[in-house]
Write a protein that holds these residues in place. Structure first.
Motif, mmCIF file in Angstrom:
data_model
loop_
_atom_site.group_PDB
_atom_site.id
_atom_site.type_symbol
_atom_site.label_atom_id
_atom_site.label_comp_id
_atom_site.label_asym_id
_atom_site.label_seq_id
_atom_site.Cartn_x
_atom_site.Cartn_y
_atom_site.Cartn_z
ATOM 1 N N SER A 179 0.826 -1.204 0.000
ATOM 2 C CA SER A 179 0.000 0.000 0.000
ATOM 3 C C SER A 179 0.862 1.257 0.000
ATOM 4 N N TYR A 192 1.105 3.004 -3.432
ATOM 5 C CA TYR A 192 -0.062 3.686 -3.983
ATOM 6 C C TYR A 192 0.123 5.201 -3.865
ATOM 7 N N VAL A 196 -4.917 8.750 -1.337
ATOM 8 C CA VAL A 196 -6.235 9.297 -1.626
ATOM 9 C C VAL A 196 -6.182 10.805 -1.907
ATOM 10 N N LEU A 243 -10.414 3.415 -2.066
ATOM 11 C CA LEU A 243 -9.587 2.445 -2.776
ATOM 12 C C LEU A 243 -10.439 1.227 -3.086
ATOM 13 N N MET A 266 -5.847 -2.014 -8.663
ATOM 14 C CA MET A 266 -6.307 -1.155 -7.580
ATOM 15 C C MET A 266 -6.495 0.254 -8.121
ATOM 16 N N TYR A 274 -8.471 4.287 -7.211
ATOM 17 C CA TYR A 274 -9.244 5.172 -6.348
ATOM 18 C C TYR A 274 -10.499 5.515 -7.135
ATOM 19 N N ALA A 302 -4.328 3.382 -8.809
ATOM 20 C CA ALA A 302 -3.746 3.657 -7.499
ATOM 21 C C ALA A 302 -2.223 3.657 -7.516
#
Length: 105
Positions: free
Chosen positions: A36, A39, A42, A66, A73, A75, A92
């Protein structure tokens, strides 16, 4: 005869166990190398989307989260601004907009 049936049954159970284990590991194969931490986050995804809607700001973003979409993956989010609804998916990992839909609110 009973010994032979028992041996075949045990062999079948072992093969089934191995195939279940291999299948479970392969489902998460692509996640092993992507954490993660790789990524974009957000906030960055929200800013990428907001750049496509002149005048809109973070208060107009009603949803962003997500999600997994077509094996990757993303957003996924929505912006409501000036009577319009903007739906988007942003990769992402790369920050590329992979879906952009505009409708009258």
């Amino acid at each position: 005869m009973k010994k032979k049936i028992l041996s075949i049954a045990l062999l079948g159970i072992m093969v089934l166990g191995v195939s279940v284990t291999v299948n479970a590991k392969s489902k998460h194969k692509y996640n092993r190398n992507v954490s993660s931490n790789s990524y974009i986050g957000v906030n960055r995804a929200m800013n990428i989307a907001l750049k496509k809607v002149p005048g809109a700001n973070s208060s107009h973003v009603k949803e962003i989260h997500l999600d997994r979409e077509n094996g990757r993956m993303v957003y996924e989010g929505e912006i409501y601004y000036n009577g319009w609804e903007y739906e988007f998916d942003i990769d992402a990992t790369t920050g590329v907009i992979v879906k952009w839909k505009v409708d009258r609110d």
